[in-house]
Design an enzyme around this catalytic site. Structure first.
Site, PDB file in Angstrom:
ATOM      1  N   CYS A 239     -38.109 -23.044 -31.058  1.00  0.00           N
ATOM      2  CA  CYS A 239     -38.524 -24.046 -30.074  1.00  0.00           C
ATOM      3  C   CYS A 239     -40.030 -23.911 -29.898  1.00  0.00           C
ATOM      4  O   CYS A 239     -40.779 -24.029 -30.874  1.00  0.00           O
ATOM      5  CB  CYS A 239     -37.770 -23.892 -28.764  1.00  0.00           C
ATOM      6  N   ARG A 244     -35.763 -21.568 -25.344  1.00  0.00           N
ATOM      7  CA  ARG A 244     -34.766 -22.617 -25.510  1.00  0.00           C
ATOM      8  C   ARG A 244     -33.960 -22.373 -26.791  1.00  0.00           C
ATOM      9  O   ARG A 244     -32.775 -22.673 -26.857  1.00  0.00           O
ATOM     10  CB  ARG A 244     -35.441 -23.996 -25.565  1.00  0.00           C
TER      11      ARG A 244
END
Lengths: 282, 325
Positions: A239, A244
């Site tokens: 990410c 994430r």
């Protein structure tokens, strides 16, 4: 939750409530918003700061083995504890912490499904500002799993030879290069776009409206069928700074049972700053 | 007893608006295209004791909490607020001897944050710029809920977005005031959407008197930065939105809110804030569309422009020019 590949890695908010204060259970909150823990946390939970406690404070790296061991000793976590992680933003940094716990070989780690938000929204769940009483432990990091982490050379090679599923979990605007980072984020890159060959599956597609993970069937439909991820290949998720993508790493590894999934925590803030690295846009 | 005829009061609470002590209705003439039979009135809510329409909801909620024994003896208020409700609530609560913590989104203008502190509130400022994600709701509402849950002995959260007292305030005061002030002749009610307490409560009362009164909610176009109002797409946070009480939702280019606010001050002497400018533009468009036959319109002018000068300069850059020697 029972039809996930490894259902034992998730607990419900109700389970946490029923098991509050029981020996052998270590509750740990890790948030994006580092002030949230102080405002109120699940009774007995310890708070980890992802910026200062889960990352090295000098070089760009995850916390070292020795520092991880010290952190868990100070937090009173025992080697055979069941560690329950939860946090804000659908468990972003709780998943990042989960990944680090696994890198350093902790056996029994679980996420509280729905995270902090679900606990907050449920009327029968309490929060407190009281600090937990902690007795320092003798925690010892013995094993370790380097194979859960992808480093830059792995990503460059995977992009070149097509041997991996490369999953970019950022928003479509970050993937296409329309923006370099979400608004308000201070960690950024020189260039926008994505690693050539990567597929864009935003992390949030794994989450239902109530903040819990979607069902196994729904997740299979998104990742395996929708994106044609090849279960026969190893997978690298990335990410912007690696939190994430920890969330997606967790989904692919434990909920769908993919073999050999790695998180590239260098992510776009490393790749998008490289001189002469190939970038795809659009 | 309050002496409204000579305006002598024992305390600020006696000054709170009511049917006997309404905020003024002032006819707006000069900014309208033509003279017409239609009478369009602005209800000057900045003449409430603490300067905005939010005095009504704040006072109703504080009174309700006191009556139910929810505040007092060291237990105060925590509330997510973009400014006016917090300011009214903080000042009223302080005057009643209660403490308050206001959870404020960072994008709220500095003037409003400072006013909250001046009114005795402790500030907790939230960064609302995080990546949107499923089911996370609003950052400041979540943090206020956290404080209320983690420190139950210190805080109760009135929650203007869900508290029916917010709506009830307008059933009890705004509606009856307007009915009496227009002698029952009101045909159009114009307001904006925020918590929706004003539109729902006032509409409920007025439609109980005359179901033919048209209620028009004016909303800014998406991406707006008009403080204190919401686009329908932002209404998931409130439980007081009732589409059955609204006849039309009219969307206005939000830049016009600022243009009309300055126009109202320059042509009518009305120190209207941007949300009042927005509502005025909505009323203008309805009048242009439907003609200007006999009718009586009432617009809620929520607060005045004093808190928004820096905001206005952003949209009307000429206001910021020529300020240096």
């Amino acid at each position: 939750m029972s039809d996930y590949a490894h259902p034992e890695v998730l607990v419900t908010t109700d389970w946490v409530k029923e098991n509050l204060g029981k020996p052998g259970i270590a509750l740990i909150e890790v948030d994006v918003d580092t002030k949230a823990y102080d405002a109120g946390h699940v009774p007995g939970a310890v708070g980890f700061n992802w910026e200062t406690q889960l990352n090295d404070s000098v070089k760009r790296d995850i916390i070292s083995k020795d520092d991880f061991q010290s952190l868990l000793r100070e937090s009173g976590v025992q080697n055979d504890d069941t560690v329950i992680l939860y946090g804000d933003n659908n468990n972003w940094f709780a998943a990042f912490a989960y990944w680090i716990f696994k890198i350093y070989g902790h056996d029994d780690v679980r996420l509280m499904n729905g995270g902090r938000q679900k606990w907050l929204d449920e009327d029968d769940k309490d929060l407190t500002v009281d600090a937990p009483s902690v007795s320092p432990s003798n925690y010892t990091v013995s094993g370790g799993r380097d194979d859960l982490r992808a480093l830059l050379p792995d990503v460059l090679a995977a992009s070149k030879d097509g041997s991996h599923n490369l999953v970019d979990v950022r928003s479509p605007d970050e993937f296409t290069g329309k923006v370099i980072a979400p608004p308000g984020m201070s960690e950024t890159a020189q260039r926008g776009g994505h690693v050539p060959g990567a597929r864009n599956v935003p992390w949030a597609t794994a989450v239902a409206e109530d903040g819990t993970f979607k069902s196994r069937d729904e997740l299979e439909a998104i990742y395996t069928k929708g994106q044609n991820l090849d279960r026969g290949k190893p997978t690298i998720a990335y990410c912007r700074i690696g939190e994430r993508s920890s969330h997606t790493w967790f989904v692919l590894t434990y909920l769908l049972g993919y073999d050999n999934v790695r998180n590239y925590d260098g992510s776009w803030t490393e790749y998008g700053n490289l001189i002469a690295a190939p970038i795809e846009k659009g | 007893m309050p002496r409204h005829d000579v305006r002598v009061y024992d305390d600020i609470f006696e000054m709170m608006p009511s049917e006997e002590n309404p905020t003024p209705l002032v006819r707006v003439r000069n900014s309208l295209p033509d003279e017409s039979e239609y009478r369009l009135y602005a209800k000057l809510e900045w003449l409430n004791p603490l300067g905005s329409v939010k005095d009504r909801a704040a006072w109703q909620m504080v009174q309700d909490l006191e009556a139910r024994g929810e505040i007092g003896n060291g237990r105060g208020i925590v509330e997510p607020t973009s400014g006016n409700t917090g300011f009214s609530m903080a000042a009223l609560a302080s005057a009643r001897g209660h403490h308050m913590k206001a959870v404020v989104p960072n994008k709220v203008p500095a003037e409003k944050k400072i006013l909250l502190k001046m009114a005795g509130a402790e500030l907790d400022v939230v960064n609302d710029e995080l990546c949107p994600a499923p089911g996370l709701g609003d950052g400041s509402i979540n943090l206020a809920k956290t404080h209320a849950k983690a420190q139950r002995d210190r805080y109760v959260m009135p929650n203007q977005y869900e508290n029916v007292q917010n709506m009830e305030a307008h059933v009890r005061t705004t509606g009856p005031e307007i009915w009496r002030q227009t002698e029952g002749k009101i045909t159009h009610f114009f307001t904006s959407l925020g918590t929706c307490g004003t539109v729902s409560g006032t509409s409920k009362y007025l439609k109980s008197k005359n179901p033919d009164i048209r209620v028009i909610a004016v909303q800014p176009s998406e991406g707006h930065d008009v403080p204190g109002v919401r686009n329908v797409s932002q209404l998931e946070v409130t439980k007081l939105f009732d589409p059955d009480l609204i006849d039309e939702i009219l969307e206005i280019d939000f830049e016009l809110a600022y243009v009309r606010a300055v126009e109202l001050l320059q042509k009518d002497g009305l120190r209207a804030g941007p949300s009042s400018g927005l509502i005025f533009e909505g009323a203008r468009q309805i009048l242009q569309r439907e003609g200007q036959g006999a009718g009586v319109g009432v617009m809620i002018f929520c607060d005045d422009v004093f808190k928004y000068t820096s905001n206005l300069v952003k949209h009307l850059p000429e206001l910021g020019q020529g300020l240096e020697p």
